[in-house]
Design a protein around this motif. Structure first.
Motif, PDB file in Angstrom:
ATOM      1  N   ARG A   6      43.366  46.472  50.903  1.00  0.00           N
ATOM      2  CA  ARG A   6      43.262  46.152  49.484  1.00  0.00           C
ATOM      3  C   ARG A   6      44.441  45.345  48.992  1.00  0.00           C
ATOM      4  NH1 ARG A   6      40.566  51.445  46.676  1.00  0.00           N
ATOM      5  NH2 ARG A   6      39.225  52.004  48.396  1.00  0.00           N
ATOM      6  N   TYR A  29      37.550  32.355  47.151  1.00  0.00           N
ATOM      7  CA  TYR A  29      38.055  33.699  46.861  1.00  0.00           C
ATOM      8  C   TYR A  29      39.559  33.687  46.996  1.00  0.00           C
ATOM      9  CZ  TYR A  29      38.446  38.694  46.524  1.00  0.00           C
ATOM     10  OH  TYR A  29      38.764  39.952  46.109  1.00  0.00           O
ATOM     11  N   SER A  31      42.572  36.030  45.894  1.00  0.00           N
ATOM     12  CA  SER A  31      42.773  37.331  45.266  1.00  0.00           C
ATOM     13  C   SER A  31      44.185  37.838  45.496  1.00  0.00           C
ATOM     14  CB  SER A  31      41.773  38.332  45.844  1.00  0.00           C
ATOM     15  OG  SER A  31      41.972  39.605  45.269  1.00  0.00           O
ATOM     16  N   VAL A  33      45.169  40.856  43.582  1.00  0.00           N
ATOM     17  CA  VAL A  33      44.772  41.771  42.528  1.00  0.00           C
ATOM     18  C   VAL A  33      45.942  42.575  42.008  1.00  0.00           C
ATOM     19  CG1 VAL A  33      43.261  43.695  41.965  1.00  0.00           C
ATOM     20  CG2 VAL A  33      42.490  41.928  43.551  1.00  0.00           C
ATOM     21  N   PRO A  40      41.330  37.665  40.061  1.00  0.00           N
ATOM     22  CA  PRO A  40      40.469  37.379  41.196  1.00  0.00           C
ATOM     23  C   PRO A  40      39.177  36.717  40.772  1.00  0.00           C
ATOM     24  CG  PRO A  40      40.449  39.720  40.706  1.00  0.00           C
ATOM     25  CD  PRO A  40      41.498  39.104  39.849  1.00  0.00           C
ATOM     26  N   ARG A  62      35.976  36.901  35.658  1.00  0.00           N
ATOM     27  CA  ARG A  62      35.216  36.767  36.896  1.00  0.00           C
ATOM     28  C   ARG A  62      33.817  36.281  36.550  1.00  0.00           C
ATOM     29  NH1 ARG A  62      38.176  41.597  37.112  1.00  0.00           N
ATOM     30  NH2 ARG A  62      39.340  41.964  39.045  1.00  0.00           N
ATOM     31  N   ASP A  86      34.842  46.243  43.422  1.00  0.00           N
ATOM     32  CA  ASP A  86      35.392  46.771  44.673  1.00  0.00           C
ATOM     33  C   ASP A  86      34.648  46.212  45.873  1.00  0.00           C
ATOM     34  OD1 ASP A  86      37.212  48.313  43.305  1.00  0.00           O
ATOM     35  OD2 ASP A  86      36.159  50.212  43.600  1.00  0.00           O
ATOM     36  N   GLU A  89      35.019  42.311  46.484  1.00  0.00           N
ATOM     37  CA  GLU A  89      36.335  41.974  47.029  1.00  0.00           C
ATOM     38  C   GLU A  89      36.438  42.378  48.500  1.00  0.00           C
ATOM     39  OE1 GLU A  89      38.957  43.855  44.243  1.00  0.00           O
ATOM     40  OE2 GLU A  89      38.437  42.461  42.632  1.00  0.00           O
TER      41      GLU A  89
END
Length: 378
Positions: A6, A29, A31, A33, A40, A62, A86, A89
């Motif tokens: 993560r 993408y 990211s 976060v 993101p 988003r 969740d 991602e």
């Protein structure tokens, strides 16, 4: 740091294009976060724009692209849904440029507790493979009432209290089996294909080509399986039903085109072997209760058989749907009713809908998808 963590920065370079429907558009993408330095973006969305619904931004930063859902209101709701975020991602971390292929070629099918206790789960597996789906992976899932409310969050607003309570009861009555399925090379998404093929929730509206007809569902709630309506629902529901590590394993298996058929059969066998076998037919369940009433010791309580028999006769004749009265009499006269007998009787007799209420999002199993503007104004 392991891939898919993560806290990993993921960067897939691409151009940001104006059309979410361009099949050849590369994915984006980027990211970070947890650093707070960036917001993101969702792959395929174009990071510089929000999700428009009647000209309004999603408020999340988003964009949910059109290839994940045809419904503007769903794209708006999911853009701030933590389960969906969740999952999307995690998929981007694993799939990279295969992100869009995964969303088009994969779907999920949940074998509910009624499929397990009725011993129809193996028939479901055979049906899906006979109809062109391959099994990528299988995961055991144990529901709580919170899982029930999360999974059907955008439809339960139109459900009666009876339906909500019985959903809590039967979905938590035993283990489920979640299948990740694949069907590649089709013009439409695998979610759309399976959603249409599984058939409506009501058994009387199913036809011979439907999964629920072929395997034999029982009533509006005891209909054996649940499937994702669209790719957006596939991602959101994997966010609810699987934890982070389970999702990474399923996504990795999908990218690698793993054959999970043998593992799925083994899991179904294990789950069935630890669950009771239950007859889910209403008539025979009522017979069992009548027999139990005849075996109550008359020295302990008044004879319950005649009064219960009258209620059961009225239910059989369609003159009553008062399952609460039946349960109250059974309790009064100390006639034991099992959990699954309660589930069978309540799910057959309840009225599942609030009159005049309309769910926030349509149920694809009905076969009727309202126009997007109609849904938005619900």
């Amino acid at each position: 740091m392991k891939p898919g963590s993560r806290f990993t920065r993921i960067s897939i370079p691409c151009r940001a294009g104006p059309s979410d429907l361009d099949e050849e558009a590369p994915l984006q993408y980027v990211s970070d976060v947890y650093s707070g330095k960036s917001t993101p973006a969702i792959p395929g969305s174009g990071s510089e724009k929000h999700n428009p619904v009647d000209g309004a931004g999603s408020g999340s930063g988003r964009l949910v692209p059109n290839f994940l859902s045809t419904l503007p209101i769903k794209r708006s709701l999911y853009s701030t849904d933590s389960y969906f975020l969740d999952s999307i991602e995690d998929l981007a971390a694993v799939a990279g440029d295969s992100f869009r292929r995964f969303c088009r070629d994969h779907t999920l099918l949940l074998l509910k507790p009624d499929a397990i206790v009725s011993r129809r789960a193996p028939a479901v597996l055979r049906w899906v493979t006979d109809h062109g789906f391959s099994i990528v992976g299988a995961v055991p899932v144990m529901f709580t009432r919170h899982t029930v409310r999360a999974l059907w969050q955008y439809g339960l607003n139109a459900a009666s209290r009876d339906r909500r309570d019985t959903a809590d009861l039967y979905m938590t009555a035993g283990e489920c089996v979640l299948l990740l399925l694949a069907q590649a090379g089709q013009a439409e998404s695998a979610t759309a294909i399976l959603s249409r093929a599984k058939g409506p929730a009501e058994p009387e509206n199913c036809r011979p080509h439907h999964l629920r007809y072929a395997v034999g569902s029982f009533n509006y709630q005891l209909n054996l399986v649940h499937g994702a309506d669209e790719p957006a629902d596939l991602l959101r529901e994997l966010g609810i039903l699987c934890d982070h590590d389970q999702r990474l394993r399923l996504f990795s298996a999908a990218v690698a085109d793993v054959d999970g058929t043998a593992a799925a059969y083994a899991l179904v066998d294990r789950v069935q072997n630890t669950a009771p076998e239950v007859d889910l037919d209403l008539g025979r369940t009522l017979d069992e209760i009548a027999v139990a009433a005849n075996h109550v010791e008359p020295t302990r309580v008044p004879d319950p058989a005649p009064e219960l028999a009258r209620v059961i006769t009225r239910i059989r004749a369609g003159e009553s749907r008062d399952w609460r009265q039946l349960f109250e009499l059974a309790e009064k006269y100390q006639v034991k009713i099992t959990m699954w007998q309660r589930i069978v009787i309540a799910t057959y007799l309840l009225d599942p809908h609030i009159p005049g209420a309309v769910s926030m999002l349509p149920d694809a199993s009905t076969g009727v998808i309202p126009h997007a503007t109609e849904i938005h104004h619900r």
